[in-house]
Design a protein around this motif. Structure first.
Motif, mmCIF file in Angstrom:
data_model
loop_
_atom_site.group_PDB
_atom_site.id
_atom_site.type_symbol
_atom_site.label_atom_id
_atom_site.label_comp_id
_atom_site.label_asym_id
_atom_site.label_seq_id
_atom_site.Cartn_x
_atom_site.Cartn_y
_atom_site.Cartn_z
ATOM 1 N N ALA A 55 0.839 -1.196 0.000
ATOM 2 C CA ALA A 55 0.000 0.000 0.000
ATOM 3 C C ALA A 55 0.870 1.240 0.000
ATOM 4 O O ALA A 55 1.956 1.263 0.597
ATOM 5 N N ALA A 56 0.404 2.285 -0.683
ATOM 6 C CA ALA A 56 1.144 3.544 -0.688
ATOM 7 C C ALA A 56 1.153 4.141 0.716
ATOM 8 O O ALA A 56 2.149 4.710 1.159
ATOM 9 N N ASP A 57 0.027 3.981 1.393
ATOM 10 C CA ASP A 57 -0.104 4.497 2.759
ATOM 11 C C ASP A 57 0.550 3.499 3.723
ATOM 12 O O ASP A 57 0.094 2.362 3.862
ATOM 13 N N VAL A 59 0.439 3.032 6.685
ATOM 14 C CA VAL A 59 -0.443 2.493 7.733
ATOM 15 C C VAL A 59 -0.921 1.085 7.381
ATOM 16 O O VAL A 59 -1.161 0.260 8.244
ATOM 17 N N TYR A 60 -1.061 0.826 6.055
ATOM 18 C CA TYR A 60 -1.618 -0.462 5.623
ATOM 19 C C TYR A 60 -0.531 -1.441 5.195
ATOM 20 O O TYR A 60 -0.764 -2.336 4.396
ATOM 21 N N ARG A 61 0.694 -1.261 5.687
ATOM 22 C CA ARG A 61 1.762 -2.177 5.272
ATOM 23 C C ARG A 61 1.955 -3.348 6.220
ATOM 24 O O ARG A 61 2.362 -4.418 5.813
ATOM 25 N N PRO A 65 -5.548 -3.460 4.911
ATOM 26 C CA PRO A 65 -6.449 -2.306 4.994
ATOM 27 C C PRO A 65 -7.826 -2.754 5.477
ATOM 28 O O PRO A 65 -8.124 -3.945 5.440
ATOM 29 N N THR A 71 -7.789 0.248 -1.907
ATOM 30 C CA THR A 71 -6.547 0.837 -1.422
ATOM 31 C C THR A 71 -5.538 0.960 -2.560
ATOM 32 O O THR A 71 -5.318 0.018 -3.311
ATOM 33 N N TYR A 72 -4.924 2.119 -2.634
ATOM 34 C CA TYR A 72 -3.960 2.397 -3.694
ATOM 35 C C TYR A 72 -2.561 1.899 -3.313
ATOM 36 O O TYR A 72 -2.159 2.001 -2.144
ATOM 37 N N GLY A 73 -1.852 1.352 -4.275
ATOM 38 C CA GLY A 73 -0.482 0.916 -3.982
ATOM 39 C C GLY A 73 0.158 0.237 -5.177
ATOM 40 O O GLY A 73 -0.216 0.517 -6.322
#
Ligand code: GDP
Length: 490
Positions: A55-57, A59-61, A65, A71-73
């Motif tokens: 995930a780009a964010d 937080v979701y690694r 998510p 979710t973008y990534g």
């Protein structure tokens, strides 16, 4: 992905069907497209998803998510750290998913190589390549869909007309299953009374009234019969209406077919007998798919090549749901017209048992743009049983609306007679017919004072047969056959 790649991936599958394993497939069709989706389903779906998606964010690694959030990534090859594609991923927690298992869907760019690469990463992370229809099979095994609904998924995907789509959706939403359930409930109630009296003869269970049992069985049979009445019509909605254009050479069959399609597919020439093969085209009238077949003429000929065409024409006419018999309105009836009409009528006596006697005929008086030499009365003398006689012109396309109206009326007539077209598949119609026979036998047995044990056998057979439709009593073999017709990824 190429067919070979798919086959290679499929060949690597083992035979276990336990849902402990996690399956993965490209869910979008082969070839290139704006997006392509890789779907992973099973207990390990989230772990596998996390292994291939970053995930780009941040937080979701470490943890997936939130469920059902797009979710973008990136898809990343964990071994090399290489970014494979920029994607959107959805992690969806069971049971609110298509399969009722944990599902991860990765929407990537729709390139075959790219999607193949993402799928291989999922397989390397522990997934197994899904078989055709396996996602839907899981939905069925997990109780999300019954068998009739699972089949409706495929019917919906393959729908060729709006009417066919509507029918498939009703089946998917459980309307057919509900009717089957009603029939089963009534038969089951009768069977329960019978079994209670057999199991507890000494106790305070009064023997069931034969009249009451017969009422329940008749109720089940009524439901089955109502479904069967609509079955023929349902097949038309799903598969479309087969229309064969027949008539002597040169009346304008190819031309009219073209006018109906408003395209130029069939070969049109002024030399009689040159349409040597049958040409089939698809059109749609009133939301119903039409399969239009241009026949080469039914008139016997010595020319060996033409003879092949004549044979094909006869076969097409025999299997048609509607015959469009063409006459040339600009010339008086010829012997060939009478011969062609007789040929069509003679098809009814064909050795294969199929009959065209019941096939409706619409007579088209073609070439209506030319000065008339033929009256409707003469046409009716040739075809007394015609459902309609309409003027058409392939040249001006005049009358094609009238023709379409005649077809629509015919369709509407079938609809009115055909009650509710909830049954569209031969498998279902066949099971209903067998259930009907068992219920009829139970009624005869009840009426004839045959021991209730034997009535019970008929009822059980009827219940089993109805259960084949919704899947309660479907054998593993039957399930295999049904789901093998699905696409990969569905
Ligand atoms: P088929 O043998 O029954 O398929 O007949 P064709 O479609 O090949 O037509 C035979 C000839 O009749 C061709 O020269 C067509 O152009 C002509 N034709 C067909 N339909 C019409 C029509 O509605 N009006 C006129 N004027 N000519 C037509």
């Amino acid at each position: 992905m190429s067919t070979e790649t798919r086959e290679t991936l499929e060949a690597g599958q083992d035979d276990s069907r336990a849902a402990e394993d996690t399956i993965a497939a490209i869910a979008t069709p082969p070839g290139t497209g704006g997006i392509g989706i890789v779907r992973v389903s099973g207990p390990e779906a989230f772990r596998i998803g996390m292994a291939i998606f970053r995930a780009a964010d941040a937080v979701y690694r470490d943890a997936p998510p939130p469920s059902h959030l797009l979710t973008y990534g990136h898809v990343v090859d964990a071994e090399t750290g290489e970014r494979i594609d920029e994607v959107l991923a959805a992690f969806m927690r069971a049971p609110r998913t298509y399969t009722r298992e944990d599902v991860v869907e990765i929407s990537a760019h729709g390139g075959p190589l790219l999607l193949g690469r993402i799928l291989r990463l999922a397989l390397a992370a522990g997934a197994r390549a899904a078989r055709a229809g396996e996602m839907t099979l899981r939905a069925f095994l997990n109780g999300r869909l019954d068998l009739a609904q699972a089949e409706a998924v495929m019917a919906l995907i393959n729908a060729e007309s709006d009417a066919g789509r509507r029918l498939a959706l009703r089946q998917l939403q459980g309307e057919l299953s509900a009717r089957i359930g009603e029939a089963r409930a009534a038969a089951m109630a009768a069977l329960a009374h019978i079994e209670a009296s057999i199991d507890f003869p000494e106790e305070e269970v009064p023997p069931p009234e034969r009249g009451e049992l017969a009422e329940l069985v008749a109720e089940a049979r009524g439901t089955v019969d109502a479904l069967l009445v609509g079955a023929g019509w349902g097949r038309l909605l799903r598969e479309g209406l087969r229309v064969a254009l027949v008539g002597r050479p040169n009346v304008g069959k190819s031309s009219l077919l073209n006018a109906l399609l408003r395209t130029e597919r069939a070969i049109v020439t002024p030399i009689p007998g040159t349409t040597r093969d049958t040409v089939e085209e698809r059109a749609s009238i009133g939301g119903v798919a039409l399969h239009l077949v241009d026949t080469a003429g039914l008139t016997a000929t010595d020319d060996p090549i033409e003879r092949i065409g004549v044979e094909r024409s006869r076969a097409a006419a025999r299997s048609a749901d509607l015959l469009l018999f063409l006459l040339d309105r600009s010339s008086s009836l010829t012997e060939d017209d009478w011969r062609a009409a007789d040929e069509v009528r003679a098809l009814g006596d064909a050795a294969d048992g199929e009959t065209v006697e019941a096939t409706p005929v619409i007579v088209a008086l073609n070439k209506a743009d030319l000065p008339p030499a033929l009256t409707e009365a003469e046409a009716r003398a040739l075809w007394p049983g015609a459902a309609a006689v309409v003027d058409t012109s392939a040249v001006t396309a005049g009358g094609t609306e009238a023709l379409e109206r005649a077809v629509t009326t015919l369709i509407a007539g079938g609809q009115a007679q055909g009650a509710d077209p909830l049954v569209a598949s031969t498998r279902h119609a066949d099971a209903l017919r067998r259930a009907d026979e068992h219920l009829a036998a139970a009624l005869v047995a009840l009426d004839g004072g045959i021991p209730l044990e034997l009535v019970g056998i008929d009822l059980r057979a009827a219940l089993d047969t109805l259960g084949e439709i919704t899947g309660e009593t479907a054998s593993a073999d039957l399930l295999d056959r049904i789901f093998a017709e699905f696409c990969i990824g569905k």
